[in-house]
Write a protein that holds these residues in place. Structure first.
Motif, PDB file in Angstrom:
ATOM      1  N   GLU A  19       0.795  -1.335  -0.193  1.00 43.92           N
ATOM      2  CA  GLU A  19      -0.003   0.042   0.126  1.00 43.92           C
ATOM      3  C   GLU A  19       1.029   1.260  -0.290  1.00 43.92           C
ATOM      4  O   GLU A  19       0.317   2.348  -0.219  1.00 43.92           O
ATOM      5  CB  GLU A  19      -0.970   0.132   1.227  1.00 43.92           C
ATOM      6  CG  GLU A  19      -0.380   0.326   2.437  1.00 43.92           C
ATOM      7  CD  GLU A  19      -1.183   0.188   3.592  1.00 43.92           C
ATOM      8  OE1 GLU A  19      -2.565   0.068   3.389  1.00 43.92           O
ATOM      9  OE2 GLU A  19      -0.938   0.469   4.913  1.00 43.92           O
ATOM     10  N   THR A  22       2.288   3.442  -5.024  1.00 44.22           N
ATOM     11  CA  THR A  22       1.336   4.249  -5.837  1.00 44.22           C
ATOM     12  C   THR A  22       1.363   3.584  -7.166  1.00 44.22           C
ATOM     13  O   THR A  22       2.335   3.671  -7.902  1.00 44.22           O
ATOM     14  CB  THR A  22       1.640   5.776  -6.012  1.00 44.22           C
ATOM     15  OG1 THR A  22       1.634   6.201  -4.524  1.00 44.22           O
ATOM     16  CG2 THR A  22       0.358   6.398  -6.502  1.00 44.22           C
ATOM     17  N   VAL A  25      -2.243   4.144 -12.467  1.00 45.81           N
ATOM     18  CA  VAL A  25      -3.668   3.751 -13.050  1.00 45.81           C
ATOM     19  C   VAL A  25      -4.041   4.840 -14.005  1.00 45.81           C
ATOM     20  O   VAL A  25      -3.436   6.107 -14.253  1.00 45.81           O
ATOM     21  CB  VAL A  25      -4.672   3.638 -11.914  1.00 45.81           C
ATOM     22  CG1 VAL A  25      -4.191   2.625 -11.179  1.00 45.81           C
ATOM     23  CG2 VAL A  25      -4.795   5.128 -11.199  1.00 45.81           C
ATOM     24  N   TRP A  29     -12.139   5.285 -14.044  1.00 42.28           N
ATOM     25  CA  TRP A  29     -12.282   4.111 -12.926  1.00 42.28           C
ATOM     26  C   TRP A  29     -13.621   3.637 -13.014  1.00 42.28           C
ATOM     27  O   TRP A  29     -14.742   4.169 -13.555  1.00 42.28           O
ATOM     28  CB  TRP A  29     -11.865   4.683 -11.479  1.00 42.28           C
ATOM     29  CG  TRP A  29     -10.696   5.377 -11.254  1.00 42.28           C
ATOM     30  CD1 TRP A  29      -9.587   5.263 -12.339  1.00 42.28           C
ATOM     31  CD2 TRP A  29     -10.262   6.026 -10.337  1.00 42.28           C
ATOM     32  NE1 TRP A  29      -8.653   5.932 -11.720  1.00 42.28           N
ATOM     33  CE2 TRP A  29      -9.062   6.390 -10.576  1.00 42.28           C
ATOM     34  CE3 TRP A  29     -10.999   6.485  -9.199  1.00 42.28           C
ATOM     35  CZ2 TRP A  29      -8.156   7.246  -9.771  1.00 42.28           C
ATOM     36  CZ3 TRP A  29     -10.071   7.341  -8.346  1.00 42.28           C
ATOM     37  CH2 TRP A  29      -9.132   7.908  -8.500  1.00 42.28           C
ATOM     38  N   ASP A  50      -9.564   0.290 -11.576  1.00 42.57           N
ATOM     39  CA  ASP A  50      -9.025   0.982 -12.760  1.00 42.57           C
ATOM     40  C   ASP A  50      -9.513   0.524 -14.161  1.00 42.57           C
ATOM     41  O   ASP A  50      -9.363  -0.846 -14.406  1.00 42.57           O
ATOM     42  CB  ASP A  50      -7.519   1.229 -12.762  1.00 42.57           C
ATOM     43  CG  ASP A  50      -7.114   1.808 -14.081  1.00 42.57           C
ATOM     44  OD1 ASP A  50      -7.683   2.986 -14.139  1.00 42.57           O
ATOM     45  OD2 ASP A  50      -6.134   1.777 -14.532  1.00 42.57           O
ATOM     46  N   TRP A  56      -7.318  -3.388  -8.847  1.00 43.85           N
ATOM     47  CA  TRP A  56      -8.437  -3.352  -7.915  1.00 43.85           C
ATOM     48  C   TRP A  56      -8.035  -2.247  -6.947  1.00 43.85           C
ATOM     49  O   TRP A  56      -7.069  -2.494  -6.100  1.00 43.85           O
ATOM     50  CB  TRP A  56      -8.589  -4.607  -7.187  1.00 43.85           C
ATOM     51  CG  TRP A  56     -10.029  -4.810  -6.181  1.00 43.85           C
ATOM     52  CD1 TRP A  56     -10.530  -3.886  -5.961  1.00 43.85           C
ATOM     53  CD2 TRP A  56     -10.356  -5.914  -5.793  1.00 43.85           C
ATOM     54  NE1 TRP A  56     -11.505  -4.541  -4.904  1.00 43.85           N
ATOM     55  CE2 TRP A  56     -11.421  -5.637  -4.971  1.00 43.85           C
ATOM     56  CE3 TRP A  56     -10.004  -7.206  -6.205  1.00 43.85           C
ATOM     57  CZ2 TRP A  56     -12.325  -6.589  -4.233  1.00 43.85           C
ATOM     58  CZ3 TRP A  56     -10.715  -8.188  -5.473  1.00 43.85           C
ATOM     59  CH2 TRP A  56     -11.822  -7.775  -4.545  1.00 43.85           C
ATOM     60  N   MET A  57      -8.527  -1.053  -6.700  1.00 46.32           N
ATOM     61  CA  MET A  57      -8.135   0.060  -6.121  1.00 46.32           C
ATOM     62  C   MET A  57      -8.542   0.195  -4.510  1.00 46.32           C
ATOM     63  O   MET A  57      -7.844   0.443  -3.551  1.00 46.32           O
ATOM     64  CB  MET A  57      -8.369   1.270  -6.571  1.00 46.32           C
ATOM     65  CG  MET A  57      -7.811   1.461  -8.177  1.00 46.32           C
ATOM     66  SD  MET A  57      -8.575   2.773  -8.887  1.00 46.32           S
ATOM     67  CE  MET A  57      -7.936   4.171  -7.953  1.00 46.32           C
ATOM     68  N   GLY A  77     -10.184   4.977  -2.998  1.00 49.23           N
ATOM     69  CA  GLY A  77      -9.605   4.954  -4.526  1.00 49.23           C
ATOM     70  C   GLY A  77      -8.907   6.072  -4.669  1.00 49.23           C
ATOM     71  O   GLY A  77      -7.642   6.143  -5.482  1.00 49.23           O
ATOM     72  N   VAL A  80      -5.605   5.796  -2.809  1.00 45.37           N
ATOM     73  CA  VAL A  80      -4.663   4.892  -3.474  1.00 45.37           C
ATOM     74  C   VAL A  80      -3.856   5.357  -4.745  1.00 45.37           C
ATOM     75  O   VAL A  80      -2.723   5.388  -4.799  1.00 45.37           O
ATOM     76  CB  VAL A  80      -5.435   3.425  -3.739  1.00 45.37           C
ATOM     77  CG1 VAL A  80      -4.463   2.622  -4.721  1.00 45.37           C
ATOM     78  CG2 VAL A  80      -5.580   2.933  -2.537  1.00 45.37           C
ATOM     79  N   ALA A  81      -4.714   6.236  -5.542  1.00 45.55           N
ATOM     80  CA  ALA A  81      -4.099   6.705  -6.849  1.00 45.55           C
ATOM     81  C   ALA A  81      -3.380   8.056  -6.903  1.00 45.55           C
ATOM     82  O   ALA A  81      -2.728   8.435  -7.539  1.00 45.55           O
ATOM     83  CB  ALA A  81      -5.339   6.832  -7.713  1.00 45.55           C
ATOM     84  N   ASN A 162      -4.578  -8.310  -8.006  1.00 50.15           N
ATOM     85  CA  ASN A 162      -3.585  -7.188  -8.583  1.00 50.15           C
ATOM     86  C   ASN A 162      -2.254  -7.725  -8.736  1.00 50.15           C
ATOM     87  O   ASN A 162      -1.716  -7.383  -9.821  1.00 50.15           O
ATOM     88  CB  ASN A 162      -3.633  -6.405  -7.507  1.00 50.15           C
ATOM     89  CG  ASN A 162      -4.889  -5.300  -7.166  1.00 50.15           C
ATOM     90  OD1 ASN A 162      -5.607  -5.116  -8.318  1.00 50.15           O
ATOM     91  ND2 ASN A 162      -5.113  -4.512  -6.419  1.00 50.15           N
TER      92      ASN A 162
END
Length: 201
Positions: A19, A22, A25, A29, A50, A56-57, A77, A80-81, A162
């Motif tokens: 995690e 990064t 993506v 989404w 994405d 899978w975010m 999401g 994460v992105a 992922n």
């Protein structure tokens, strides 16, 4: 050590390590929900993916489909992105409309577009998100439901999707690799566990 405790230990270890990375993506989404049984009770797994890399975010388990506040999913999401999407595709669920307004909508341009995809029962739904739901459903059936909503098994399924599972739609590649995260070695599980362990020491 029981299988469940092994899953809990190493899922937590890998997730804490991964995690911090990064994923690269795309700007489109998708979000969708699929029912799941937890101790025999009907729940819903909300997930965000994405569109381009199939990464899978984010995920969360909800007691209700219609009344669930999906803002947390959208916020995860975005975290994460490290950005907002240019477009978010969902079904017509009220939860997504409210989450979009609160997490992604801005007055200034560029704005995130919310595209609502509504499929009729006579249409063949080849939505990428539906295929991921099917992937989850296949595994959930084998387990005959889940014991609790915060089970590490769900995070383990997400990590497998992922980082370790080759995807036919990605020409045998993984979503992580498509998102610029390369894992070396013939056994990627061992590589990630070793890297995560080194980070802890």
């Amino acid at each position: 050590m029981s299988t469940y405790r092994w899953i809990a230990k190493y899922t937590s270890l890998m997730n804490e390590y991964l995690e911090k990375i990064t994923p690269n993506v795309s700007d489109t989404w998708r979000a969708d929900e699929v029912y799941v049984k937890v101790k025999g009770n009907l729940k819903y797994l909300f997930a965000m993916m994405d569109d381009e890399t199939r990464f899978w975010m984010a995920q969360e388990v909800a007691d209700s489909k219609e009344r669930h506040d999906a803002r947390g999913l959208f916020a995860k999401g975005k975290k994460v992105a490290g950005k907002r999407p240019a477009k978010i595709i969902t079904d017509g669920l009220w939860s997504y409309k409210e989450a979009y307004k609160r997490e992604f909508f801005t007055i200034a341009n560029p704005r995130t577009i919310h595209e609502v995809s509504v499929m009729t029962k006579n249409q063949h739904d080849n939505n990428k998100m539906e295929r991921m739901n099917g992937e989850f459903r296949d595994r959930e059936k084998v387990m005959r439901g889940l014991k609790k909503s915060d089970t590490p098994i769900l995070k383990g399924i997400q990590l497998y999707h992922n980082y370790f599972r080759p995807h036919e739609g990605l020409n045998g590649d993984t979503p992580a690799s498509q998102a610029g995260i390369k894992i070396e070695g013939t056994n990627k599980w061992i590589t990630v566990i070793q890297n995560a362990t080194k980070l802890q020491n």
